[in-house]
Scaffold this motif. Structure first.
Motif, mmCIF file in Angstrom:
data_model
loop_
_atom_site.group_PDB
_atom_site.id
_atom_site.type_symbol
_atom_site.label_atom_id
_atom_site.label_comp_id
_atom_site.label_asym_id
_atom_site.label_seq_id
_atom_site.Cartn_x
_atom_site.Cartn_y
_atom_site.Cartn_z
ATOM 1 N N VAL A 99 -0.521 14.415 -8.515
ATOM 2 C CA VAL A 99 -1.020 15.343 -9.053
ATOM 3 C C VAL A 99 -1.691 15.822 -10.858
ATOM 4 O O VAL A 99 -0.529 15.406 -11.699
ATOM 5 N N LYS A 100 -3.083 16.030 -11.084
ATOM 6 C CA LYS A 100 -2.980 15.663 -12.325
ATOM 7 C C LYS A 100 -4.848 16.092 -12.230
ATOM 8 O O LYS A 100 -5.135 16.089 -10.723
ATOM 9 N N PRO A 101 -5.435 16.549 -13.139
ATOM 10 C CA PRO A 101 -6.204 17.046 -13.410
ATOM 11 C C PRO A 101 -7.343 16.207 -12.945
ATOM 12 O O PRO A 101 -7.404 15.122 -12.883
ATOM 13 N N LEU A 102 -8.736 16.011 -12.447
ATOM 14 C CA LEU A 102 -9.580 15.338 -11.962
ATOM 15 C C LEU A 102 -10.367 14.262 -13.042
ATOM 16 O O LEU A 102 -10.310 12.540 -13.282
ATOM 17 N N LEU A 103 -10.282 14.511 -14.368
ATOM 18 C CA LEU A 103 -10.933 14.165 -15.214
ATOM 19 C C LEU A 103 -9.732 13.392 -16.122
ATOM 20 O O LEU A 103 -10.270 12.395 -16.856
ATOM 21 N N GLU A 104 -8.342 13.328 -16.109
ATOM 22 C CA GLU A 104 -7.732 12.371 -16.394
ATOM 23 C C GLU A 104 -6.783 11.278 -14.693
ATOM 24 O O GLU A 104 -6.423 10.245 -15.180
ATOM 25 N N VAL A 105 -7.315 11.706 -13.850
ATOM 26 C CA VAL A 105 -7.067 10.352 -12.658
ATOM 27 C C VAL A 105 -7.961 9.064 -12.644
ATOM 28 O O VAL A 105 -9.232 9.149 -12.918
ATOM 29 N N THR A 106 -7.373 8.320 -13.042
ATOM 30 C CA THR A 106 -7.753 6.803 -13.513
ATOM 31 C C THR A 106 -8.266 5.871 -11.829
ATOM 32 O O THR A 106 -7.985 6.399 -10.970
ATOM 33 N N PRO A 107 -9.047 5.160 -12.101
ATOM 34 C CA PRO A 107 -9.333 4.185 -10.711
ATOM 35 C C PRO A 107 -8.521 4.318 -9.734
ATOM 36 O O PRO A 107 -9.032 3.438 -8.701
ATOM 37 N N GLU A 108 -7.989 3.214 -10.298
ATOM 38 C CA GLU A 108 -6.413 2.767 -10.132
ATOM 39 C C GLU A 108 -5.704 3.961 -8.472
ATOM 40 O O GLU A 108 -5.558 3.499 -8.048
ATOM 41 N N GLU A 109 -5.586 4.795 -9.601
ATOM 42 C CA GLU A 109 -5.046 5.962 -9.537
ATOM 43 C C GLU A 109 -5.151 6.425 -7.784
ATOM 44 O O GLU A 109 -5.042 6.965 -7.299
ATOM 45 N N PHE A 110 -7.015 6.351 -8.191
ATOM 46 C CA PHE A 110 -7.418 6.932 -7.482
ATOM 47 C C PHE A 110 -7.603 6.153 -6.104
ATOM 48 O O PHE A 110 -7.191 6.457 -4.527
ATOM 49 N N ASP A 111 -7.407 4.310 -6.287
ATOM 50 C CA ASP A 111 -7.272 3.452 -5.251
ATOM 51 C C ASP A 111 -6.023 3.426 -4.266
ATOM 52 O O ASP A 111 -6.427 3.493 -3.097
ATOM 53 N N GLN A 112 -5.139 3.899 -5.217
ATOM 54 C CA GLN A 112 -3.974 3.997 -4.446
ATOM 55 C C GLN A 112 -3.685 4.749 -3.733
ATOM 56 O O GLN A 112 -3.483 4.793 -2.500
ATOM 57 N N GLY A 157 -7.511 16.849 -6.515
ATOM 58 C CA GLY A 157 -8.479 16.411 -6.064
ATOM 59 C C GLY A 157 -8.416 15.474 -4.760
ATOM 60 O O GLY A 157 -8.955 15.315 -4.096
ATOM 61 N N PRO A 158 -7.948 13.769 -5.598
ATOM 62 C CA PRO A 158 -8.344 13.198 -4.351
ATOM 63 C C PRO A 158 -6.965 13.046 -3.085
ATOM 64 O O PRO A 158 -8.043 13.103 -2.197
ATOM 65 N N TYR A 159 -6.237 13.872 -3.688
ATOM 66 C CA TYR A 159 -4.944 13.964 -2.232
ATOM 67 C C TYR A 159 -5.972 14.926 -1.608
ATOM 68 O O TYR A 159 -6.595 14.833 -0.165
ATOM 69 N N SER A 160 -6.305 16.055 -1.886
ATOM 70 C CA SER A 160 -7.633 17.091 -0.992
ATOM 71 C C SER A 160 -8.960 15.701 0.094
ATOM 72 O O SER A 160 -9.100 16.203 0.947
ATOM 73 N N ALA A 161 -9.468 15.402 -0.601
ATOM 74 C CA ALA A 161 -10.491 14.542 -0.683
ATOM 75 C C ALA A 161 -9.886 13.744 0.400
ATOM 76 O O ALA A 161 -10.332 13.488 1.392
ATOM 77 N N SER A 162 -8.605 13.064 0.516
ATOM 78 C CA SER A 162 -7.899 11.963 1.962
ATOM 79 C C SER A 162 -7.756 12.111 2.106
ATOM 80 O O SER A 162 -7.818 12.214 3.726
ATOM 81 N N LYS A 163 -7.663 14.300 2.527
ATOM 82 C CA LYS A 163 -6.921 14.608 3.948
ATOM 83 C C LYS A 163 -8.321 15.782 4.425
ATOM 84 O O LYS A 163 -8.283 15.071 5.536
ATOM 85 N N TRP A 164 -10.151 15.645 3.381
ATOM 86 C CA TRP A 164 -10.832 15.924 4.349
ATOM 87 C C TRP A 164 -11.154 14.683 5.268
ATOM 88 O O TRP A 164 -11.647 14.759 5.910
ATOM 89 N N ALA A 165 -11.190 13.421 4.243
ATOM 90 C CA ALA A 165 -11.426 12.110 4.813
ATOM 91 C C ALA A 165 -10.269 11.810 6.576
ATOM 92 O O ALA A 165 -10.879 11.305 7.635
ATOM 93 N N VAL A 166 -9.188 12.155 6.704
ATOM 94 C CA VAL A 166 -8.910 12.296 8.031
ATOM 95 C C VAL A 166 -9.114 12.370 8.803
ATOM 96 O O VAL A 166 -9.069 12.744 9.966
ATOM 97 N N ARG A 167 -9.768 14.312 8.380
ATOM 98 C CA ARG A 167 -9.947 15.163 9.607
ATOM 99 C C ARG A 167 -11.182 14.183 10.022
ATOM 100 O O ARG A 167 -11.669 14.770 11.866
ATOM 101 N N GLY A 168 -11.855 14.469 9.742
ATOM 102 C CA GLY A 168 -13.503 13.028 9.840
ATOM 103 C C GLY A 168 -12.904 12.427 10.859
ATOM 104 O O GLY A 168 -13.826 11.748 12.084
#
Length: 263
Positions: A99-112, A157-168
């Protein structure tokens, strides 16, 4: 006198707490044998859950594994087959949230996050499908999506994106595996009283200048049924997806959120 059919076998990932735990207990109450998984740090919680499952009269198997690791997922499904004889239902429930603003999400956190919420679901879907195709008896594959798989929440943001991807992914898997008698569906919880939502509430409150508890109160006002969900609400729906009653349903990601989001 005919031999009694062996109970169906389910595997639930991320079963150490929250929704996964409730799903495992509900499927055991439905008469399935239930294998349970989580990471090694949740081994104690899995041991306690295994005892509860066995108290219902169902068999269980406990497998610690990281769902983001292909070899561990393949080994997990193999162990379930060895200990319980087969696999009829896969519930790819394990997931995490940042839970954090997109501008603060690191690539490592996104990948994890993606490695668990998306790659983990992909690996569990595939390992289960291979086993079910080998068995030749079809099966049910069920994934963890979310209402944010239809409409994102801020700071997720990344959590939401991951769930959109699960739907597809769920739709694509349903298309490819229907020929094998395998249905693939997902459940989309809303605001649920779990440790994950406690974390979300705390971080949302920090970012919105609210006290702890106020953020979940604010978002709960969107719930038409007037209360925050409990894990058992979701488990009841997964029970349906795992049952023969849903045999004519596939490729769907269904919201079980008390009326927050309408597709």
């Amino acid at each position: 006198m005919t031999a009694q059919a062996q109970p169906r076998v389910a595997l639930v990932t991320g079963a150490g707490q929250g929704i996964g735990r409730a799903i495992a207990l509900r499927l055991a109450a439905d008469g399935l044998d239930v294998a349970i998984n989580d990471v090694a740090s949740k081994a104690g919680a899995l041991k306690d859950l295994a005892a509860e499952i066995e108290a219902t009269g169902s068999r269980t198997a406990t497998v610690t594994a990281d769902v983001s690791q292909p070899a561990e997922v393949d080994s997990m499904v193999g162990q379930v087959g060895e200990q319980l004889g087969k696999l009829d239902v896969m519930v790819a429930n394990a997931g995490i949230a940042h839970v954090k603003p997109l501008l603060e999400v690191t690539p490592e956190e996104f990948d994890q996050l993606m490695s668990i919420n998306l790659r983990g679901v992909h690996l569990c879907y595939n390992a289960a499908a291979r086993r079910m195709i080998e068995q030749g008896t079809g099966g049910k594959i069920i994934g963890a999506c979310s209402i944010v798989g239809y409409r994102p929440f801020p700071l997720l943001g990344p959590y939401s994106a991951s769930k959109w991807a699960v739907r597809g992914l769920t739709q694509a898997a349903a298309m490819e595996w229907s020929q094998h008698g395998i249905t693939v569906n997902a459940y989309c919880p809303g605001i649920v009283g779990t440790a994950m939502w406690d974390q979300i509430d705390e971080k949302l409150a920090e970012n919105e200048g609210l006290r702890k508890g106020q953020a979940i109160e604010k978002y709960s006002e969107m719930i038409q049924l007037g209360r925050v969900s409990v894990p058992e609400d979701v488990a009841k729906f997964v029970s349906y997806l795992a049952s023969p009653d849903s045999d004519y349903m596939t490729g769907q990601s269904v919201m079980i959120d008390g009326g927050v989001q309408f597709s």
